[in-house]
Design a protein around this motif. Structure first.
Motif, mmCIF file in Angstrom:
data_model
loop_
_atom_site.group_PDB
_atom_site.id
_atom_site.type_symbol
_atom_site.label_atom_id
_atom_site.label_comp_id
_atom_site.label_asym_id
_atom_site.label_seq_id
_atom_site.Cartn_x
_atom_site.Cartn_y
_atom_site.Cartn_z
ATOM 1 N N GLN A 19 41.768 45.583 43.594
ATOM 2 C CA GLN A 19 40.510 46.008 44.202
ATOM 3 C C GLN A 19 40.710 46.959 45.394
ATOM 4 O O GLN A 19 39.736 47.448 45.964
ATOM 5 C CB GLN A 19 39.715 44.781 44.666
ATOM 6 N N VAL A 20 41.961 47.208 45.772
ATOM 7 C CA VAL A 20 42.228 48.097 46.908
ATOM 8 C C VAL A 20 42.003 49.539 46.476
ATOM 9 O O VAL A 20 42.611 50.028 45.525
ATOM 10 C CB VAL A 20 43.666 47.916 47.425
ATOM 11 N N LYS A 21 41.114 50.240 47.165
ATOM 12 C CA LYS A 21 40.814 51.646 46.886
ATOM 13 C C LYS A 21 41.407 52.524 47.982
ATOM 14 O O LYS A 21 41.646 52.077 49.103
ATOM 15 C CB LYS A 21 39.306 51.858 46.828
ATOM 16 N N ASP A 22 41.613 53.794 47.647
ATOM 17 C CA ASP A 22 42.161 54.738 48.623
ATOM 18 C C ASP A 22 41.318 54.775 49.899
ATOM 19 O O ASP A 22 41.847 54.867 51.011
ATOM 20 C CB ASP A 22 42.221 56.148 48.029
ATOM 21 N N CYS A 23 40.001 54.697 49.730
ATOM 22 C CA CYS A 23 39.108 54.791 50.889
ATOM 23 C C CYS A 23 39.170 53.556 51.787
ATOM 24 O O CYS A 23 38.638 53.565 52.900
ATOM 25 C CB CYS A 23 37.681 55.045 50.428
ATOM 26 N N GLN B 201 38.760 42.847 54.209
ATOM 27 C CA GLN B 201 39.617 41.817 53.624
ATOM 28 C C GLN B 201 39.545 41.880 52.102
ATOM 29 O O GLN B 201 38.459 41.898 51.522
ATOM 30 C CB GLN B 201 39.185 40.432 54.108
ATOM 31 N N VAL B 202 40.720 41.924 51.476
ATOM 32 C CA VAL B 202 40.808 41.996 50.017
ATOM 33 C C VAL B 202 41.850 40.987 49.548
ATOM 34 O O VAL B 202 42.930 40.895 50.145
ATOM 35 C CB VAL B 202 41.197 43.415 49.542
ATOM 36 N N THR B 203 41.545 40.233 48.507
ATOM 37 C CA THR B 203 42.508 39.269 47.965
ATOM 38 C C THR B 203 43.093 39.728 46.641
ATOM 39 O O THR B 203 44.162 39.271 46.244
ATOM 40 C CB THR B 203 41.831 37.896 47.775
#
Length: 207
Positions: free
Chosen positions: A99-103, A93-95
């Protein structure tokens, strides 16, 4: 009144949701057990549509390989039988978008949208519906003693193991309910069964 002898067989099953009268709402679905293999389907096409045997399988094989290549690049593919697109998700979970990374990105599968083509294709052959008197799933699930005996008989017949499909056919339960009952027997302080993954299914063995 004589029974209707044409049209699509359908079954009626209860849902866990209660209606206004306090009873379980029901849903309908096509009769279970009606399945055609690719080999059988190709034989039908060969007999009825002048298609050389194996031609359809080769076309599917080429489509899968070519479509897989473009889906892996993020393309949506529009075809006569609907559109296909890669379905993605995040591993956590990311808000914050930054902060979203390829991995973190995962491939979940393929989204399929059949559009109206299938509806039109099926409708021209459809000759109404006719009810198939399927077993009462709730009544079957309530008789735990009988289900236990069916399970033991299956274990003996299939040399010490059982799958949800085997149990479904032997008990009269839907595949969903059969799997639910088998899973119940794997839980608690004194479980009866142990579940082990095997390919795309699970096998259940006695403890």
């Amino acid at each position: 009144m004589p029974r209707k002898n044409s049209g699509m067989w359908y079954e009626v099953h209860p849902t866990p949701v209660k209606g206004e009268d306090g009873k379980n709402l029901v849903y309908v679905r096509p009769k279970s057990g009606q399945k055609m293999t690719m080999k059988e389907f190709e034989g039908y096409c060969e007999r009825n549509y002048a298609l050389r045997y194996g031609e359809l399988s080769r076309a599917f094989d080429v489509f899968m390989r070519a479509a897989g290549e473009f889906l892996a690049k993020g393309y949506r593919i529009d075809t006569p039988i609907g559109s296909f697109a890669p379905k993605l998700s995040l591993a956590k979970q990311v808000t914050d978008p930054e902060q979203v990374k390829d991995c973190d990105v995962r491939l979940e599968g393929v989204e399929y949208n059949p559009g109206k083509l299938w509806y039109n294709s099926i409708e021209k052959w459809l000759d109404g519906f006719r009810r198939y008197d399927n077993p009462d799933t709730q009544a079957i699930m309530a008789d735990k003693e009988r289900l236990g005996q069916v399970m033991r008989d299956c274990m003996q017949k299939y040399h010490g193991y059982i799958t949800a499909g085997m149990f479904s056919r032997a008990s009269g339960l839907t595949l969903y309910s059969a799997r639910k009952q088998l899973n119940e027997w794997t839980k608690g302080n004194n479980p009866k069964l142990q579940m082990t993954p095997r390919g795309k299914e699970h096998i259940y063995t006695e403890i």
